[in-house]
Write an enzyme that holds these catalytic residues in place. Structure first.
Site, short mmCIF file in Angstrom:
data_model
loop_
_atom_site.label_atom_id
_atom_site.label_comp_id
_atom_site.label_asym_id
_atom_site.label_seq_id
_atom_site.Cartn_x
_atom_site.Cartn_y
_atom_site.Cartn_z
N LYS A 58 -1.97 4.94 8.60
CA LYS A 58 -1.01 5.03 7.31
C LYS A 58 -1.81 5.18 6.13
O LYS A 58 -1.75 6.02 5.28
CB LYS A 58 -0.21 3.70 7.33
CG LYS A 58 0.59 3.68 5.90
CD LYS A 58 1.10 2.13 5.62
CE LYS A 58 1.63 2.33 4.04
NZ LYS A 58 2.36 1.02 3.78
N LYS B 28 -7.90 1.43 -3.10
CA LYS B 28 -7.51 0.81 -1.79
C LYS B 28 -7.80 1.82 -0.70
O LYS B 28 -8.27 1.92 0.34
CB LYS B 28 -6.03 0.37 -1.77
CG LYS B 28 -5.52 0.18 -0.45
CD LYS B 28 -5.71 -1.18 0.37
CE LYS B 28 -5.18 -1.16 1.63
NZ LYS B 28 -5.29 -2.55 2.45
N THR C 29 0.92 -1.28 -0.03
CA THR C 29 -0.10 0.02 -0.07
C THR C 29 0.99 1.22 -0.07
O THR C 29 1.52 1.46 1.19
CB THR C 29 -1.10 0.02 1.00
OG1 THR C 29 -1.77 -1.13 1.23
CG2 THR C 29 -1.88 1.30 1.14
P1 NAD Z 1 6.40 -5.72 7.29
O1 NAD Z 1 6.94 -4.58 7.85
O2 NAD Z 1 5.95 -7.05 8.11
O3 NAD Z 1 7.11 -6.24 5.77
C1 NAD Z 1 8.01 -5.46 5.12
C2 NAD Z 1 9.15 -6.20 4.56
O4 NAD Z 1 9.90 -5.58 3.77
C3 NAD Z 1 10.13 -6.41 5.90
O5 NAD Z 1 10.55 -7.72 5.97
C4 NAD Z 1 11.25 -5.58 5.74
O6 NAD Z 1 12.61 -6.17 6.04
C5 NAD Z 1 11.14 -5.50 4.27
N1 NAD Z 1 11.95 -4.23 3.33
C6 NAD Z 1 12.10 -2.91 3.82
N2 NAD Z 1 12.73 -2.19 3.10
C7 NAD Z 1 13.29 -3.40 2.21
C8 NAD Z 1 14.17 -3.14 0.96
N3 NAD Z 1 14.86 -2.16 0.59
N4 NAD Z 1 14.36 -4.33 0.38
C9 NAD Z 1 13.92 -5.37 0.52
N5 NAD Z 1 13.08 -5.72 1.64
C10 NAD Z 1 12.99 -4.72 2.41
O7 NAD Z 1 4.95 -5.23 6.41
P2 NAD Z 1 3.78 -5.89 6.19
O8 NAD Z 1 2.43 -5.85 7.32
O9 NAD Z 1 4.17 -7.32 5.55
O10 NAD Z 1 2.79 -5.06 5.11
C11 NAD Z 1 3.59 -4.86 3.51
C12 NAD Z 1 2.60 -3.71 2.83
O11 NAD Z 1 1.41 -4.50 2.78
C13 NAD Z 1 2.76 -2.58 3.56
O12 NAD Z 1 2.76 -1.56 2.48
C14 NAD Z 1 1.04 -2.60 4.13
O13 NAD Z 1 0.55 -1.10 4.06
C15 NAD Z 1 0.31 -3.36 3.42
N6 NAD Z 1 -0.59 -4.13 3.88
C16 NAD Z 1 -0.62 -4.44 5.34
C17 NAD Z 1 -1.43 -5.34 5.88
C18 NAD Z 1 -1.39 -5.80 7.22
O14 NAD Z 1 -2.50 -6.42 7.71
N7 NAD Z 1 -0.16 -6.27 7.61
C19 NAD Z 1 -2.85 -5.39 5.17
C20 NAD Z 1 -2.94 -4.69 3.87
C21 NAD Z 1 -2.01 -4.21 3.13
#
Ligand code: NAD
Length: 289
Positions: free
Chosen positions: A236, A161, A86
């Site tokens: 966010k 979204k 997102t």
């Molecule tokens: P998270 O923080 O658990 O995962 C993000 C991952 O990206 C981490 O493992 C981090 O190490 C990695 N990362 C960061 N910078 C990086 C880079 N330069 N290269 C490679 N890896 C890198 O977050 P999440 O909960 O998995 O969410 C991911 C996305 O999905 C976000 O944009 C969030 O808004 C969206 N989202 C999350 C949810 C939820 O319920 N968690 C629901 C819908 C959407």
């Protein structure tokens, strides 16, 4: 299909695991996470090299732009870069423009359904981008989710979204403040639910995700407001909606107020780490003014 998967956090790891389980050849990269069962590459570019589709699942638009700058030159013409994070509409469109200029397909495909939906393979994808890129990624959406809606051109998935989640944040606040008012008027919460859930005030937040414990179907309220969908993630998305509204010169007063209330809840009160429906105990404790 050969798939590069970059960003294997709470959402990315189970999504990548489902793709691997379905027989796709998945190569992952993450700066920190090392999920079991996924072959990992040394860099984002190495994970992307030779892949037919590269999926990113990253925290925000700035990180997406940096990762895209690294992987686009490593990808083969005709491959598709599919961002499921997102992020702001501007970043989604900028990355799509760079990918298309390099002869790649590009999709913005944010999800709803949370960590539970990611693990169960029941996410909903809201997708922006060209028809051909959507067609190529569709079988992967079918593995990771139960529904993929092609919303339009680049950025349309992110637009869908944040508009959805702006409605969700505003509606949750309205539902919570109405319960708190009902309490003060001596109205039983179960009766309130009975009436509203079958009257014109009904909504997903009332009917499916009721913020009052012990009322309606099981929800995070019944689990001491453990997320679910954490208040900081709602914040966010509300901020992204306001960033987009600012850029598009759209008047969104309720979205603006919802963003302010969730900011206060997360940053000054006890909202961080709690489900976004914990707005109800917040209102319960407050008086007017
Ligand atoms: P998270 O923080 O658990 O995962 C993000 C991952 O990206 C981490 O493992 C981090 O190490 C990695 N990362 C960061 N910078 C990086 C880079 N330069 N290269 C490679 N890896 C890198 O977050 P999440 O909960 O998995 O969410 C991911 C996305 O999905 C976000 O944009 C969030 O808004 C969206 N989202 C999350 C949810 C939820 O319920 N968690 C629901 C819908 C959407």
């Amino acid at each position: 299909m050969r798939i590069g998967f970059i960003g294997l956090g709470n959402m990315g790891a189970p999504m990548a695991a489902n793709l691997a389980r379905a027989g796709h050849e998945v190569t992952g990269f993450d700066l920190a996470a090392r999920p079991e069962g996924i072959a990992m590459a040394e860099s984002a570019a190495a994970a992307a090299r030779g892949a037919e589709v590269v999926i990113t699942m990253l925290p925000n638009g700035e990180i997406l732009r940096a990762v895209a700058a690294e992987v686009i030159p490593a990808m083969e013409r005709g491959a598709v870069l599919c961002d499921c994070s997102t992020v702001d509409v501007e970043s989604a469109r900028a990355v799509a423009g760079q990918a298309e200029a390099a002869g790649l397909g590009a999709l913005d495909a944010p999800v709803s359904g949370g960590v539970g939906g990611a693990a169960a393979g029941t996410l909903t994808f809201m997708v922006g981008g060209a028809d051909a890129a959507f067609a190529k990624a569709k079988p992967l959406f079918e593995v990771m989710g139960q529904k993929a809606v092609h919303c339009g051109g680049p950025g349309a998935g992110q637009a869908a979204k944040i508009c959805n989640n702006m409605i969700l944040g505003v509606t949750m606040i309205a539902t919570c403040e109405a319960f708190a008012l009902a309490d003060k008027l001596g109205l039983d919460r179960a009766r309130m639910f009975d009436v509203v859930s079958t009257s014109s005030g009904y909504s997903w937040t009332m009917n499916a995700y009721c913020p009052a414990p012990g009322v309606g179907p099981k929800s995070p309220a019944d689990n001491d407001y453990r997320p679910g969908f954490a208040a900081e993630l709602m914040l966010k998305d509300l901020r992204l909606s306001q960033q987009a509204a600012e850029a598009a010169d759209a008047d969104t007063p309720m979205g603006e107020l919802a963003a302010k209330l969730y900011a206060r809840f997360v940053e000054e009160e006890d909202g961080r780490g709690r489900d976004f429906s914990a707005m109800l105990p917040r209102f319960e404790k407050r008086q007017r003014g």
